[in-house]
Design an enzyme around this catalytic site. Structure first.
Site, PDB file in Angstrom:
ATOM      1  N   ASP A 165       0.847  -1.193   0.000  1.00  0.00           N
ATOM      2  CA  ASP A 165       0.000   0.000   0.000  1.00  0.00           C
ATOM      3  C   ASP A 165       0.883   1.243   0.000  1.00  0.00           C
ATOM      4  OD1 ASP A 165      -2.261  -1.507   0.164  1.00  0.00           O
ATOM      5  OD2 ASP A 165      -2.898  -0.793   2.141  1.00  0.00           O
ATOM      6  N   LYS A 197      -8.168   0.837  -5.233  1.00  0.00           N
ATOM      7  CA  LYS A 197      -9.354   0.258  -4.603  1.00  0.00           C
ATOM      8  C   LYS A 197     -10.631   0.977  -5.008  1.00  0.00           C
ATOM      9  CE  LYS A 197      -6.990  -1.027  -0.281  1.00  0.00           C
ATOM     10  NZ  LYS A 197      -6.993  -2.480  -0.279  1.00  0.00           N
ATOM     11  N   GLY A 255      -5.326  -3.004   8.689  1.00  0.00           N
ATOM     12  CA  GLY A 255      -5.043  -1.868   9.556  1.00  0.00           C
ATOM     13  C   GLY A 255      -4.876  -2.224  11.016  1.00  0.00           C
ATOM     14  N   ARG A 303      -6.751 -20.730   6.740  1.00  0.00           N
ATOM     15  CA  ARG A 303      -7.081 -22.089   7.198  1.00  0.00           C
ATOM     16  C   ARG A 303      -8.477 -22.506   6.752  1.00  0.00           C
ATOM     17  NH1 ARG A 303      -3.362 -24.591   9.911  1.00  0.00           N
ATOM     18  NH2 ARG A 303      -2.088 -23.578  11.499  1.00  0.00           N
ATOM     19  N   GLY A 363      -3.235  -7.444   8.088  1.00  0.00           N
ATOM     20  CA  GLY A 363      -2.613  -7.652   9.393  1.00  0.00           C
ATOM     21  C   GLY A 363      -1.171  -8.096   9.348  1.00  0.00           C
ATOM     22  N   GLY A 396      -0.255  -3.700   3.944  1.00  0.00           N
ATOM     23  CA  GLY A 396      -0.907  -2.392   3.923  1.00  0.00           C
ATOM     24  C   GLY A 396      -0.193  -1.429   4.835  1.00  0.00           C
ATOM     25  N   SER A 397      -0.772  -1.247   6.023  1.00  0.00           N
ATOM     26  CA  SER A 397      -0.232  -0.284   6.971  1.00  0.00           C
ATOM     27  C   SER A 397       1.132  -0.711   7.502  1.00  0.00           C
ATOM     28  CB  SER A 397      -1.206  -0.141   8.140  1.00  0.00           C
ATOM     29  OG  SER A 397      -2.536  -0.178   7.675  1.00  0.00           O
TER      30      SER A 397
END
Lengths: 329, 203
Positions: free
Chosen positions: A32, A89, A161, A173, A251, A272-273
């Site tokens: 990102d 996005k 995030g 899973r 995450g 991302g973050s």
């Protein structure tokens, strides 16, 4: 761009070209970025593509309110800066945004739950587009629905995030265990699974005063849609995996997180973050690319971890006000 | 048994494995795929042929030149020392062959422009002609690079209109399209057949 050739002979936007584009991302890290400078850093660290957005998910989460498509100028600036593919996005079900992104020339659209959904019942009919789409999933049924709608790539949603990898593992899973379980199913069981998958297209019924179910969807008649779902379901059973490139997202904050998801059989990772909210983005980006590439070699993943400074701060999923993973149908 | 080294730096590796397995079945040539991530993988594998897949060449250069891998410098040296080693580079793989950036010449006697055919919205499928296979071939071009100049016109092995889309030097071939995504395994068969000859010369 093409010269000396008869343009009428060319086919564009075929399923093969869309899924093929996603295959070129295998083994890679998609990062990102919120401006041209970050896009350059991502490319220099070995990202296979960048996701152009105005705010990284942790900021969207902190700011609250409605999160929309990024400003076209910002996306164009990143397209002009970087030589690697640029993704952007759109809101779930927002054809207005998706058509704009396609016209800007982004290489792939992420129909993303990180933005506020626009359509409460349906996702975008992705087969109508030239540009390929990536969509999130939390389980097999959601993945099959998105692929049947035309998604060329899937990412497990995780929880964007948060810097918390638990949802990413949950979704990885679930998808693999559901595939394994259904691979040995009888014809009746497979049929029941398809019925279950079709329920995800029947959200309108829940809010209709007359309890109606639409016979026409953005993807054609309910019957056509079921045939498409059966085709994708059969592809999954035959290949014993999703028939499109599958990345993990939501995450991933450390080299160890990236290596873990690769060990789970993911084709690559979205970060991302995790990069630009860490205290040393360049080092974090380098380290996550290194760990993703050498995920099978614990020594190298350890060295990648040593390169890291402070990762982004993390959040407990149970304490979140909004779980992005619950968005989408 | 032919050992094919598959460069695993990044990119569409799985489809090359499928194409090799099909080509193996069609030709009856047994194949063992050796996955190459590091220079050690290259030195310990005794390979008879190499495939460099499509993907992002910027990423491959970084992962392959990093001190943890070292695969690119070792592979470039190995290819230069063994010009008859059969090599197939597709898309990004073709870029690494044409523009190796090791201070020496192009490995396929040609220069190339990255994304010369544009972005994903310009990606296309069309029928092309392969002189090497002596037949038409399904050309699948994804953010494809474009050959810009060639040393020797005899090295052209695939064309689309007047555009050069495949070149050969020694036993190395570079294609700007993706044969591994098509149903025609001709280029993979060619690689296996050349690898048999190469392994017999070595033996």
């Amino acid at each position: 761009m093409v010269t000396n050739v008869d343009m009428s002979q060319l086919l564009h936007g075929t399923e093969l070209l869309k899924r093929g584009f996603a295959k070129m991302q295998e083994g890679g890290v998609i990062m990102d970025v919120v401006n041209a400078e970050q896009a350059q850093l991502a490319e220099d660290s070995g990202a296979v593509a960048v996701m152009a957005l105005e705010r990284v998910p942790s900021d969207i989460r902190a700011d609250g309110g409605v999160a929309r498509m990024s400003h076209p100028n910002m996306i164009m600036e990143i397209i002009d800066t970087t030589s690697i593919p640029v993704m952007a996005k759109s809101r779930i079900g927002h054809e207005g945004e998706a058509r704009i992104l396609e016209s800007l020339g982004v290489d792939m659209i992420d129909e993303s739950e990180v933005l506020t959904p626009a359509d409460p019942f349906f996702h975008i009919p992705k087969k109508d587009y030239n540009v390929p789409f990536v969509c999130g999933c939390t389980n097999l049924g959601e993945a099959v629905r998105r692929i049947a709608e035309g998604a060329a790539m899937i990412r497990t949603k995780g929880e964007a995030g948060t810097g918390n990898v638990v949802s990413a593992i949950q979704h990885s899973r679930l998808v693999s265990n559901e595939i394994n379980a259904l691979c040995n199913s009888t014809a009746d069981e497979a049929n029941a699974a398809v019925d279950k998958i079709m329920e995800g297209f029947q959200k309108l019924k829940d809010v209709s005063e007359f309890n109606i179910n639409p016979s026409i969807t953005p993807f054609g008649t309910m019957e056509d849609l079921r045939n498409d779902v059966v085709d994708v379901f059969n592809e999954v059973m035959k290949q014993k995996r999703l028939p499109v490139v599958t990345f993990s997202a939501g995450g991933i904050a450390t080299p160890a997180d990236a290596a873990l998801l690769m060990k789970h059989g993911m084709d690559g990772v979205f970060v991302g973050s995790g990069i630009f909210k860490s205290n040393n983005p360049k080092m974090t980006a380098d380290a996550i690319v290194l760990a993703t590439h050498h995920y099978q070699d614990a020594k190298i993943v350890a060295e990648a971890s040593e390169m890291m400074g402070e990762p982004m701060p993390g959040l407990e999923i149970g304490n979140l006000e909004t779980r992005y993973q619950d968005r989408g149908y | 048994m032919i050992r094919v080294g598959l460069v695993m730096l990044q990119g569409a590796r799985n489809v090359h494995i499928e194409a090799l397995e099909k080509a193996s079945k069609e030709s009856g040539i047994e194949v063992e795929i050796k996955k190459l991530r590091t220079s050690n993988d290259l030195f310990s594998s005794k390979i008879d042929a190499v495939i460099i897949p499509g993907g992002e060449s910027t990423t491959m250069r970084l992962t392959g030149n990093s001190s943890k891998s070292g695969l690119i410098p070792s592979l470039l040296r190995f290819m230069r020392q063994n010009p008859q080693l059969p090599v197939l580079g597709t898309c990004a793989g073709a870029i690494l062959l044409a523009d190796p950036r090791d201070g020496k010449n192009s490995l396929i006697g040609s220069s190339i422009i990255r994304n010369g055919y544009g972005r994903q919205n310009e990606s296309f499928q069309t029928e092309i002609y392969s002189k090497l296979l002596m037949r038409n071939y399904p050309g699948i071009f994804i953010r494809a690079p474009k050959f810009s100049s060639i040393e020797d016109s005899n090295s052209v092995i695939a064309t689309f209109g007047k555009d050069i889309v495949g070149v050969r030097k020694f036993n190395r071939i570079a294609l700007s399209f993706h044969p591994e995504l098509s149903h025609d395994n001709g280029f993979h068969r060619w690689l296996l057949e050349q690898a048999i000859i190469y392994s017999e010369i070595l033996a």
